[in-house]
Write an enzyme that holds these catalytic residues in place. Structure first.
Site, PDB file in Angstrom:
ATOM      1  N   HIS A 150       0.819  -1.225   0.000  1.00 43.58           N
ATOM      2  CA  HIS A 150       0.000   0.000   0.000  1.00 43.58           C
ATOM      3  C   HIS A 150       0.852   1.274   0.000  1.00 43.58           C
ATOM      4  CE1 HIS A 150      -0.342  -0.855   4.610  1.00 43.58           C
ATOM      5  NE2 HIS A 150       0.676  -0.056   4.396  1.00 43.58           N
ATOM      6  N   GLU A 210       5.176  -5.372   8.567  1.00 43.93           N
ATOM      7  CA  GLU A 210       3.768  -5.264   8.130  1.00 43.93           C
ATOM      8  C   GLU A 210       3.235  -6.569   7.554  1.00 43.93           C
ATOM      9  OE1 GLU A 210       3.754  -0.567   6.691  1.00 43.93           O
ATOM     10  OE2 GLU A 210       3.640  -2.127   5.193  1.00 43.93           O
ATOM     11  N   HIS A 237      10.826  -3.705   3.225  1.00 46.57           N
ATOM     12  CA  HIS A 237      11.188  -2.293   3.107  1.00 46.57           C
ATOM     13  C   HIS A 237      11.595  -1.735   4.467  1.00 46.57           C
ATOM     14  CE1 HIS A 237       6.926  -1.916   4.229  1.00 46.57           C
ATOM     15  NE2 HIS A 237       6.934  -0.604   4.220  1.00 46.57           N
ATOM     16  N   HIS A 244      -1.241   4.958   9.547  1.00 50.12           N
ATOM     17  CA  HIS A 244       0.111   5.520   9.634  1.00 50.12           C
ATOM     18  C   HIS A 244       0.075   6.852  10.377  1.00 50.12           C
ATOM     19  CE1 HIS A 244      -0.044   2.883   6.110  1.00 50.12           C
ATOM     20  NE2 HIS A 244       1.243   2.682   6.270  1.00 50.12           N
TER      21      HIS A 244
END
Lengths: 131, 280
Positions: free
Chosen positions: B12, B240, B193, B59
């Site tokens: 996302h 995540e 990431h 976030h």
């Protein structure tokens, strides 16, 4: 007995755990305030005065003024909150990421285009077999 | 009865949303990424669900450090795209399914998963970017969406095993809902990431490839990956991926892989995507 923190040896990485979250609460709350356009305007008009409205340490305030994101992470800043600062500056995530690695944005972008920082460069140990 | 037909895994990355919103999908940088989702949009046109149960993380948008729910389910009629600091994304308002959401809430809490119930919440790119990738840029989203937010901001997030078991409980809840609905479950975020510190930019293709393989054939082995292993191997934000395990836990043990796509980079991130169908 203190908490086990088996992540402290991971190079170039700070895990935003409960201790850092406590230390960074006011710093991150300041960042969160930049979600509102009026606050962004007031911060830009006089950064120091705006920072003085928050219960942050002097180190944290200096870190914000210098946009020293690595230092802010050490002082309890979380990257998703710190993102509100560079968004206010009109800067991208890639700009901030490059800054934290000490690379130019061009060199960083080039590294990503070439597949990113490899686990070897990043100091990750080789992936163990998942059994 | 409601039927869970498919699961979707999808990164996302906010820059993907920005590329779509700013009309940059034809830029050479973005072309390979959007090409990878063309089969997905064709599949979706044939398989549009009534409801998507969408697992994502907030976030620092709806949840600051004032309140940090580990698992939060959105039970409202609708959820507005959030202003994340540069104005809300120009995407449709997300319509919820309060009846199914409430049913899942009650059922899952009675299965020992203590959810936080949210009746008002804006949704950020974590939720809207996957919708854009799968549905393009319609005037209105073609289905209802139940947002399900997982804390991956403050360490520790829930464990992979906890997420997988929660997925199984969500499946039982969907199976027992007394209405003829086609439901999909999406797990978003990932893949490898790292957005912070001197190690930012970390990508681990080997880890990601193995994760995708085992997500299909042997998801239970993935439930044994520890938090520290995720951070070490897949970067601090690679953690995540536990959200994908909620999705996989809800599906049948045996699934059919319809589509797989992997691409580096989107901004700082390795993009992973997969469509898995339950047996019909």
């Amino acid at each position: 007995m203190s908490l086990e923190k088996p992540y402290l040896d991971i190079p170039g990485t700070t895990v935003f755990d409960a201790d850092l979250a406590r230390k960074g609460y006011h710093l991150n709350s300041f960042c969160m305030s930049l979600m509102e356009v009026d606050n962004r305007r007031r911060f830009k008009a006089n950064e120091r005065a705006y920072l003085d409205e928050w219960q942050m340490t002097e180190d944290q305030k200096q870190g914000v003024l210098a946009r020293d994101y690595n230092r802010l992470i050490e002082l309890g800043g979380n990257i998703y909150f710190l993102a509100k600062i560079f968004a206010t500056d009109g800067k991208s995530f890639q700009h901030a990421a490059a800054l934290m690695t000490g690379m130019s944005q061009e060199a960083y972008a080039e590294m990503m285009l070439n597949g990113g920082r490899s686990p070897e460069q990043g100091g990750a140990c080789k992936a163990p077999e998942i059994k | 009865m409601a039927k869970l037909t498919a699961g979707i895994a999808c990164s996302h990355v906010p820059a993907i949303g920005a590329a779509m919103d700013l009309g940059k999908t034809g830029d050479p940088y973005w072309v390979p990424l959007f090409q990878g989702f063309e089969p997905s949009r064709r599949w979706m046109a044939q398989n549009t669900p009534d409801v998507v149960f969408l697992i994502y993380n907030d976030h620092a948008t709806a949840f600051s450090l004032d309140m940090i729910p580990t698992f939060a389910i959105g039970c409202a009629d609708e959820f507005k795209p959030a202003d994340e600091g540069w104005g809300p994304r120009p995407v449709p308002v997300v319509k919820g399914h309060p009846e199914l959401a409430s049913h899942i809430t009650q059922s899952v809490i009675q299965s020992d998963f203590d959810l936080t119930i949210v009746n008002r919440m804006d949704v950020d790119h974590g939720l809207t970017v996957p919708l854009s990738l799968m549905f393009g840029q319609p005037q209105a989203w073609p289905c209802k969406v139940i947002p399900f937010a997982v804390n991956v901001v403050q360490y520790p997030p829930p464990s992979g095993n906890r997420c997988y078991q929660l997925g199984r409980a969500i499946r039982r809840a969907i199976d027992s809902f007394d209405a003829n609905l086609n439901v999909q479950i999406w797990g978003t975020g990932g893949m490898s990431h790292q957005l912070q510190g001197p190690r930012a930019g970390l990508i681990n293709k080997e880890f990601d490839a193995r994760f995708l393989d085992q997500l299909v054939t042997d998801p239970e082995s993935l439930t044994r990956i520890s938090h520290v292993q995720y951070i070490r191997e897949a970067g601090s934000e690679g953690i995540e991926l536990v959200m994908w395990l909620i999705m996989r836990g809800a599906l049948d043990a045996k699934v059919r892989e319809v589509h797989r796509f992997y691409h580096v980079p989107a901004s700082n991130t390795a993009v992973g995507h997969m469509i898995l169908e339950n047996a019909r």
